[in-house]
Design an enzyme around this catalytic site. Sequence first.
Site, PDB file in Angstrom:
ATOM      1  N   HIS A  22       0.767  -1.243   0.000  1.00  0.00           N
ATOM      2  CA  HIS A  22       0.000   0.000   0.000  1.00  0.00           C
ATOM      3  C   HIS A  22       0.800   1.296   0.000  1.00  0.00           C
ATOM      4  CE1 HIS A  22      -3.688  -2.212   0.423  1.00  0.00           C
ATOM      5  NE2 HIS A  22      -3.185  -2.879   1.450  1.00  0.00           N
ATOM      6  N   ASP A  31       0.640   2.370 -14.107  1.00  0.00           N
ATOM      7  CA  ASP A  31       1.539   1.272 -13.744  1.00  0.00           C
ATOM      8  C   ASP A  31       0.896   0.191 -12.884  1.00  0.00           C
ATOM      9  OD1 ASP A  31       3.593   2.513 -15.125  1.00  0.00           O
ATOM     10  OD2 ASP A  31       4.384   3.528 -13.348  1.00  0.00           O
ATOM     11  N   VAL A 113      -7.084   8.693   4.625  1.00  0.00           N
ATOM     12  CA  VAL A 113      -7.129   7.239   4.532  1.00  0.00           C
ATOM     13  C   VAL A 113      -7.441   6.664   5.899  1.00  0.00           C
ATOM     14  CG1 VAL A 113      -5.616   7.088   2.524  1.00  0.00           C
ATOM     15  CG2 VAL A 113      -4.629   6.951   4.800  1.00  0.00           C
ATOM     16  N   HIS A 124      -3.617  -2.822   7.918  1.00  0.00           N
ATOM     17  CA  HIS A 124      -4.693  -3.090   6.954  1.00  0.00           C
ATOM     18  C   HIS A 124      -5.218  -1.760   6.409  1.00  0.00           C
ATOM     19  CE1 HIS A 124      -8.221  -4.832   5.060  1.00  0.00           C
ATOM     20  NE2 HIS A 124      -8.964  -3.940   5.690  1.00  0.00           N
TER      21      HIS A 124
END
Length: 134
Positions: A22, A31, A113, A124
């Site tokens: 991540h 990409d 986030v 996670h």
Amino acid sequence: MGVIMRILFICLLLVGKFGRQHIDASMKAKDCDKVMKSKQIYNLDSSCKDTNTFILDNPTEVKNICVEGKFDEKLQMTKSHKKFTVVKCVLKNEGTRKPRCQYDGNRLTNRYVAVACEDKLPVHFARDILVLDG
């Protein structure tokens, strides 16, 4: 040791599997196929992941989510203290297995986030949250 290798090494030291899956400061939306394959990001049964999100920042800033972020009771996750840019890779061909995974990538800006933390480290990735300013 090149700069990219140093960044990857630091990333693995700081956040392990989470970092590999991540965090990628140089990730480009185009990409997704290449990066998902090179980092071997698949489900446990070798099927392709439906989505995977990369945070475009350095490992220290991402680690700080678990130090400076705020626990969100509704999400049951820790929400970042700052906004990030992310690349979200979304599987194009549902139900496929490696090595046939193909992804569409989207670069998303102005995102908080939400992550799960253990021992002040992200373990996670839960979701990205659009910030509407103004």
